[in-house]
Scaffold this motif. Structure first.
Motif, mmCIF file in Angstrom:
data_model
loop_
_atom_site.group_PDB
_atom_site.id
_atom_site.type_symbol
_atom_site.label_atom_id
_atom_site.label_comp_id
_atom_site.label_asym_id
_atom_site.label_seq_id
_atom_site.Cartn_x
_atom_site.Cartn_y
_atom_site.Cartn_z
ATOM 1 N N ALA A 429 49.171 36.542 31.068
ATOM 2 C CA ALA A 429 49.553 36.685 32.473
ATOM 3 C C ALA A 429 50.963 37.259 32.574
ATOM 4 O O ALA A 429 51.931 36.546 32.853
ATOM 5 C CB ALA A 429 49.476 35.331 33.178
ATOM 6 N N ALA A 430 51.085 38.561 32.344
ATOM 7 C CA ALA A 430 52.401 39.198 32.343
ATOM 8 C C ALA A 430 52.882 39.475 33.757
ATOM 9 O O ALA A 430 53.988 39.091 34.135
ATOM 10 C CB ALA A 430 52.341 40.498 31.544
ATOM 11 N N SER A 431 52.067 40.146 34.555
ATOM 12 C CA SER A 431 52.405 40.459 35.937
ATOM 13 C C SER A 431 51.131 40.876 36.662
ATOM 14 O O SER A 431 50.109 41.184 36.028
ATOM 15 C CB SER A 431 53.445 41.579 36.010
ATOM 16 N N LYS A 432 51.191 40.892 37.974
ATOM 17 C CA LYS A 432 50.025 41.265 38.769
ATOM 18 C C LYS A 432 49.601 42.706 38.491
ATOM 19 O O LYS A 432 48.405 42.995 38.358
ATOM 20 C CB LYS A 432 50.331 41.080 40.253
ATOM 21 N N ASN A 433 50.571 43.621 38.405
ATOM 22 C CA ASN A 433 50.240 45.028 38.169
ATOM 23 C C ASN A 433 49.543 45.214 36.828
ATOM 24 O O ASN A 433 48.590 45.993 36.714
ATOM 25 C CB ASN A 433 51.498 45.886 38.233
ATOM 26 N N VAL A 434 50.022 44.524 35.793
ATOM 27 C CA VAL A 434 49.403 44.634 34.471
ATOM 28 C C VAL A 434 47.968 44.117 34.516
ATOM 29 O O VAL A 434 47.048 44.754 33.979
ATOM 30 C CB VAL A 434 50.231 43.865 33.421
ATOM 31 N N LEU A 435 47.745 42.980 35.165
ATOM 32 C CA LEU A 435 46.394 42.428 35.250
ATOM 33 C C LEU A 435 45.475 43.330 36.063
ATOM 34 O O LEU A 435 44.295 43.493 35.721
ATOM 35 C CB LEU A 435 46.442 41.030 35.866
ATOM 36 N N ASP A 436 45.994 43.933 37.124
ATOM 37 C CA ASP A 436 45.184 44.863 37.925
ATOM 38 C C ASP A 436 44.717 46.044 37.088
ATOM 39 O O ASP A 436 43.546 46.444 37.131
ATOM 40 C CB ASP A 436 45.998 45.374 39.117
ATOM 41 N N GLU A 437 45.636 46.628 36.334
ATOM 42 C CA GLU A 437 45.295 47.794 35.522
ATOM 43 C C GLU A 437 44.339 47.434 34.382
ATOM 44 O O GLU A 437 43.428 48.196 34.057
ATOM 45 C CB GLU A 437 46.571 48.434 34.961
ATOM 46 N N LEU A 438 44.533 46.265 33.775
ATOM 47 C CA LEU A 438 43.622 45.834 32.714
ATOM 48 C C LEU A 438 42.216 45.617 33.253
ATOM 49 O O LEU A 438 41.227 46.008 32.628
ATOM 50 C CB LEU A 438 44.146 44.545 32.076
ATOM 51 N N GLN A 439 42.130 44.991 34.408
ATOM 52 C CA GLN A 439 40.813 44.766 35.004
ATOM 53 C C GLN A 439 40.109 46.083 35.287
ATOM 54 O O GLN A 439 38.912 46.240 35.016
ATOM 55 C CB GLN A 439 40.959 43.964 36.294
ATOM 56 N N LYS A 440 40.846 47.035 35.798
ATOM 57 C CA LYS A 440 40.266 48.335 36.133
ATOM 58 C C LYS A 440 39.787 49.066 34.886
ATOM 59 O O LYS A 440 38.669 49.586 34.833
ATOM 60 C CB LYS A 440 41.304 49.165 36.880
ATOM 61 N N ASN A 441 40.625 49.122 33.862
ATOM 62 C CA ASN A 441 40.298 49.914 32.683
ATOM 63 C C ASN A 441 39.253 49.266 31.791
ATOM 64 O O ASN A 441 38.503 49.966 31.108
ATOM 65 C CB ASN A 441 41.572 50.187 31.879
ATOM 66 N N GLY A 443 36.915 47.260 33.032
ATOM 67 C CA GLY A 443 35.718 47.034 33.832
ATOM 68 C C GLY A 443 35.371 45.572 34.002
ATOM 69 O O GLY A 443 34.190 45.207 34.036
ATOM 70 N N LEU A 444 36.379 44.705 34.124
ATOM 71 C CA LEU A 444 36.146 43.268 34.237
ATOM 72 C C LEU A 444 36.004 42.864 35.696
ATOM 73 O O LEU A 444 36.526 43.523 36.598
ATOM 74 C CB LEU A 444 37.295 42.493 33.586
ATOM 75 N N SER A 445 35.312 41.768 35.919
ATOM 76 C CA SER A 445 35.107 41.261 37.274
ATOM 77 C C SER A 445 36.267 40.352 37.683
ATOM 78 O O SER A 445 37.087 39.951 36.852
ATOM 79 C CB SER A 445 33.791 40.477 37.354
ATOM 80 N N ASP A 446 36.313 40.017 38.968
ATOM 81 C CA ASP A 446 37.342 39.098 39.446
ATOM 82 C C ASP A 446 37.214 37.743 38.762
ATOM 83 O O ASP A 446 38.224 37.087 38.479
ATOM 84 C CB ASP A 446 37.230 38.917 40.962
ATOM 85 N N ARG A 447 35.996 37.317 38.494
ATOM 86 C CA ARG A 447 35.805 36.030 37.817
ATOM 87 C C ARG A 447 36.312 36.099 36.378
ATOM 88 O O ARG A 447 36.872 35.124 35.872
ATOM 89 C CB ARG A 447 34.325 35.632 37.845
ATOM 90 N N ASN A 448 36.118 37.234 35.710
ATOM 91 C CA ASN A 448 36.646 37.394 34.347
ATOM 92 C C ASN A 448 38.166 37.240 34.316
ATOM 93 O O ASN A 448 38.728 36.707 33.354
ATOM 94 C CB ASN A 448 36.286 38.766 33.784
ATOM 95 N N MET A 449 38.842 37.729 35.352
ATOM 96 C CA MET A 449 40.304 37.716 35.400
ATOM 97 C C MET A 449 40.867 36.496 36.116
ATOM 98 O O MET A 449 42.090 36.357 36.244
ATOM 99 C CB MET A 449 40.804 38.981 36.112
ATOM 100 N N GLU A 450 39.991 35.619 36.576
ATOM 101 C CA GLU A 450 40.452 34.497 37.399
ATOM 102 C C GLU A 450 41.446 33.600 36.673
ATOM 103 O O GLU A 450 42.483 33.224 37.235
ATOM 104 C CB GLU A 450 39.245 33.674 37.860
ATOM 105 N N ALA A 451 41.153 33.237 35.434
ATOM 106 C CA ALA A 451 42.048 32.336 34.697
ATOM 107 C C ALA A 451 43.439 32.941 34.542
ATOM 108 O O ALA A 451 44.451 32.240 34.680
ATOM 109 C CB ALA A 451 41.452 32.013 33.330
ATOM 110 N N SER A 452 43.511 34.243 34.278
ATOM 111 C CA SER A 452 44.801 34.901 34.102
ATOM 112 C C SER A 452 45.568 34.966 35.424
ATOM 113 O O SER A 452 46.772 34.672 35.471
ATOM 114 C CB SER A 452 44.601 36.312 33.546
ATOM 115 N N ARG A 453 44.890 35.348 36.491
ATOM 116 C CA ARG A 453 45.570 35.472 37.787
ATOM 117 C C ARG A 453 46.047 34.120 38.305
ATOM 118 O O ARG A 453 47.144 33.996 38.856
ATOM 119 C CB ARG A 453 44.633 36.116 38.811
ATOM 120 N N MET A 454 45.218 33.081 38.135
ATOM 121 C CA MET A 454 45.611 31.770 38.627
ATOM 122 C C MET A 454 46.749 31.177 37.799
ATOM 123 O O MET A 454 47.609 30.482 38.330
ATOM 124 C CB MET A 454 44.408 30.824 38.620
ATOM 125 N N THR A 455 46.764 31.470 36.508
ATOM 126 C CA THR A 455 47.876 31.010 35.672
ATOM 127 C C THR A 455 49.173 31.669 36.092
ATOM 128 O O THR A 455 50.229 31.011 36.179
ATOM 129 C CB THR A 455 47.583 31.308 34.192
#
Length: 527
Positions: A429-441, A443-455
């Motif tokens: 969980a580095a930053s919101k922008n990093v997580l956004d770009e990782l999810q996009k590239n 192809g992960l779902s919001d549920r896949n990224m949920e633990a990282s974003r909530m942390t």
């Protein structure tokens, strides 16, 4: 804002010659690049695909040999008329058939024996603990700015810049910071650093020893990683002294390795467990932000102040087979990628002093580009170890088609879906922008990224321990079931990108000790 998010063309600017310091006499330059992750779909470096298959083939060669021997043994048995005729001929004393079968069977047994002997002992994760500070250390984003203003350490433009960063950071209003960093006095002292480190480390270890019902003297291997605070005696020595651990403990202290050091520490512990049977290992990951707090005006060095927060984790590993029934996970793979040979990668996160000789961490504009290339290398190497065979065959078929026949202009190669390889994702969980770009590239779902974003929202960037807060979130939500595979992915200075894959040995029920227990029902939240 739109201009900052747009892709920028690469431009190398000569800035002259370094006048002093370790780089004196060398030509200095800056590279302006796009501030987003590179599109992973545009290119795939085959040498990293080959490296991943090299790891895979090292283990598969034994299985292939066994298959050949089984087929040969079966053919020999059938050549003499099947098992019944073979037995009758052996009873009649036909030694040729008997010796041939015994020889083939002996080679088969020997090969299987060599395969199992050559395999490293399984590494079990018995349990882990994440430190949750008391509420007296809790600050909201507005409290953060108000305290910074009262400390008198920042001018108004610096405060406005930090407030702007915080608003778009993805960090919530319940993160934790040490009290000392907002006092008017100098907080970057060894005393304050030790106070924070001991509070976090001992808090996590006390919980770990209680949860696992073990004594500190039972620990044979201790690995501690803290990137920027490295006192003498070391943090590992501080732990040995505090818990009065045994004198022959194998202790290690890793420093200066960034946010991905937690996985590096796991890799070291794994190697030590493979070399020392019947042992327990503890891995402690933390960062003392008090000692590294920046009080100047350089904006690239103010960014870490906005993201890094107080936190730490302790993990108990074992190679003892008797610990299998109580273990939660088994270690499957660790893949490490280091891009330090590239100057831009090496300097993108750099500890230095500003013009007023104030120490801090400078974040380069190259970070997203550099991190993207390191991540692409890491997941390309990891793919052959974890992806389903169907995905790998489809990938290679499409790659060969494009290589032989070419593809339409602008077409993209087929990239396997990592969602088919893992049930759960714990991305640093580095930053919101990093997580956004990782999810996009990826192809992960919001549920896949949920633990990282909530942390990131609840605890902020806790450096190398963040991936364990994310795993604690998944356990708290009771999402981990037997056979699930979890991917922990971290990246940091150097530049490094590291992956570790765990397989759940049982369904993990909500733990009685968990840093999320008092707020779990409030998550997920909209960030």
């Amino acid at each position: 804002m739109a201009a900052e998010q747009a892709l920028l063309s690469t431009e190398i600017v000569n800035r002259g010659v370094e006048a002093s310091g370790p780089d004196a006499g060398s030509v200095t330059f800056s590279v302006r690049v796009r501030r987003r992750l590179p599109d992973f779909l545009q290119s795939v470096n085959l040498k990293y695909v080959k490296l991943g298959y090299h790891y895979f083939i090292n283990h598969a060669i034994y299985l292939a040999t066994v298959l050949v021997l089984v087929l040969a043994f079966g053919a020999e048995v059938q050549s003499v008329g099947g098992p019944t005729d073979l037995w009758s001929k052996m009873c009649d004393g036909e030694s040729y058939d008997l010796l041939t079968v015994i020889a083939l069977f002996g080679v088969l047994v020997f090969t299987v024996l060599i395969y199992f002997v050559s395999q490293p002992r399984p590494i079990y994760l018995i349990d882990f603990a994440c430190y949750r500070p008391s509420d007296e250390f809790k600050v909201s984003k507005q409290d953060f700015i108000d305290l910074a203003r009262k400390s008198g350490k920042f001018d108004e433009p610096s405060l406005e810049f930090q407030a702007k960063i915080l608003q778009s950071s993805g960090i919530g209003d319940e993160t934790y910071i040490p009290k000392a960093i907002m006092s008017p006095a100098n907080c970057a002292t060894m005393k304050e650093g030790r106070i924070e480190a001991s509070t976090v480390i001992f808090g996590a270890l006390d919980e770990l020893f209680e949860k696992c019902r073990i004594q500190p003297k039972d620990i044979g291997i201790l690995v501690v990683n803290c990137s920027l605070f490295n006192p003498t005696p070391s943090l590992s020595a501080m732990i040995v002294n505090h818990y009065k651990m045994r004198s022959n403990i194998l202790s290690f202290n890793l420093g200066g390795m960034g946010c991905s050091a937690g996985i590096i520490a796991l890799d070291l512990a794994k190697d030590m467990l493979e070399a020392n049977p019947h042992s327990l290992a503890v891995v402690v990951s933390t960062e003392a932000i008090t000692f590294t707090w920046y009080n100047g005006r350089n904006r690239s060095m103010l960014i870490p102040n906005c993201f890094f927060r107080m936190g730490g984790s302790a993990v108990l590993l074992s190679n003892r087979r008797r610990d299998f029934p109580r273990a939660k996970y088994q270690l499957e793979h660790i893949v490490r990628t280091h891009k330090g040979s590239d100057d831009r990668s090496f300097r993108c996160i750099h500890q230095k002093e500003d013009d007023q000789r104030l120490k801090g961490i400078a974040i380069s504009r190259d970070l997203m580009e550099v991190g993207g290339h390191a991540l692409k290398t890491n997941i390309t190497t990891l793919g052959p170890l974890v992806l389903p065979v169907t995905e790998q065959l489809l990938f290679f078929a499409m790659l060969m088609w494009r290589t032989v026949f070419g593809g339409p202009d602008g077409s993209k190669p087929y990239i396997p879906s990592y969602k088919l390889a893992f049930e759960h994702f714990c991305v640093h969980a580095a930053s919101k922008n990093v997580l956004d770009e990782l999810q996009k590239n990826l192809g992960l779902s919001d549920r896949n990224m949920e633990a990282s974003r909530m942390t990131l929202h609840r605890f902020g960037n806790t450096s190398s321990s963040s991936i364990w807060y994310e795993m604690a979130y998944l356990e708290g939500k009771e999402r981990v079931h037997r056979g699930d595979r979890l991917w922990q992915l971290a990246f940091g200075s150097g530049f490094k990108c590291n992956s570790v894959v765990w397989r759940a040995l049982r369904r993990v029920k909500r733990p009685t000790r968990n840093p999320w227990l008092n707020c779990l029902d409030q998550y997920p939240v909209r960030t």
